[in-house]
Enzyme design. Structure first.
Site, PDB file in Angstrom:
ATOM      1  N   TYR A  50       0.824  -1.255   0.048  1.00 50.02           N
ATOM      2  CA  TYR A  50       0.071  -0.029   0.014  1.00 50.02           C
ATOM      3  C   TYR A  50       0.751   1.258  -0.081  1.00 50.02           C
ATOM      4  O   TYR A  50       1.978   1.047   0.298  1.00 50.02           O
ATOM      5  CB  TYR A  50      -1.061   0.101   1.381  1.00 50.02           C
ATOM      6  CG  TYR A  50      -0.319   0.348   2.649  1.00 50.02           C
ATOM      7  CD1 TYR A  50      -0.156   1.391   3.084  1.00 50.02           C
ATOM      8  CD2 TYR A  50       0.158  -0.856   3.394  1.00 50.02           C
ATOM      9  CE1 TYR A  50       0.363   1.708   4.163  1.00 50.02           C
ATOM     10  CE2 TYR A  50       0.656  -0.730   4.429  1.00 50.02           C
ATOM     11  CZ  TYR A  50       1.022   0.578   4.896  1.00 50.02           C
ATOM     12  OH  TYR A  50       1.337   0.785   6.147  1.00 50.02           O
ATOM     13  N   CYS A  51       0.296   2.368  -0.307  1.00 41.68           N
ATOM     14  CA  CYS A  51       0.959   3.566  -0.285  1.00 41.68           C
ATOM     15  C   CYS A  51      -0.083   4.889   0.238  1.00 41.68           C
ATOM     16  O   CYS A  51      -0.971   4.418   0.966  1.00 41.68           O
ATOM     17  CB  CYS A  51       1.535   3.936  -1.854  1.00 41.68           C
ATOM     18  SG  CYS A  51       0.340   3.881  -2.993  1.00 41.68           S
ATOM     19  N   ASN A  52      -0.113   5.902  -0.494  1.00 41.31           N
ATOM     20  CA  ASN A  52      -1.198   6.982  -0.162  1.00 41.31           C
ATOM     21  C   ASN A  52      -2.371   6.832  -1.094  1.00 41.31           C
ATOM     22  O   ASN A  52      -3.370   7.093  -0.497  1.00 41.31           O
ATOM     23  CB  ASN A  52      -0.629   8.341  -0.404  1.00 41.31           C
ATOM     24  CG  ASN A  52       0.384   8.868   0.487  1.00 41.31           C
ATOM     25  OD1 ASN A  52       0.348   8.418   1.628  1.00 41.31           O
ATOM     26  ND2 ASN A  52       1.488   9.349   0.265  1.00 41.31           N
TER      27      ASN A  52
END
Length: 104
Positions: free
Chosen positions: A66-68
């Protein structure tokens, strides 16, 4: 008695074996320190190729990246798939993940 033992043994070997699940945060360390999924490991996108084998040695384990917003985690998913990881999921952005989070 012997039949019960065989039945128990058959049940043990028929149960599915679940691989481990790893959460990988591909954002920069500063963002990870502000907030991240509980238990997640921070491996910035640009370091994924070099560091993933240490964090996830078994390529059959489940890896959730995941990231932003999901763009960088999508890139990480592609990289990991190309490296032979078989169960990689793009979990999207941090705000969309319904898991306990740690705030720094």
């Amino acid at each position: 008695m012997f039949k019960k033992g065989l039945l128990a043994l058959a049940l043990v070997f028929s149960l599915p074996v679940f691989a481990a699940e790893h959460w990988i945060d591909v954002r920069v360390p500063e963002q990870y320190q502000q907030e991240h999924v509980q238990g997640a490991i921070n491996i910035p996108l640009k370091e994924v190729k070099e560091r993933i084998a240490t964090a996830v040695p078994d390529k059959n384990d489940t890896v959730k990246v995941y990231c932003n917003a999901g763009r960088q985690s999508g890139q990480a998913k592609e990289i990991l798939s190309e490296m032979g990881y078989t169960h990689v999921e793009n979990a999207g952005g941090l705000k969309d993940i319904a898991m306990p989070k740690v705030k720094g």
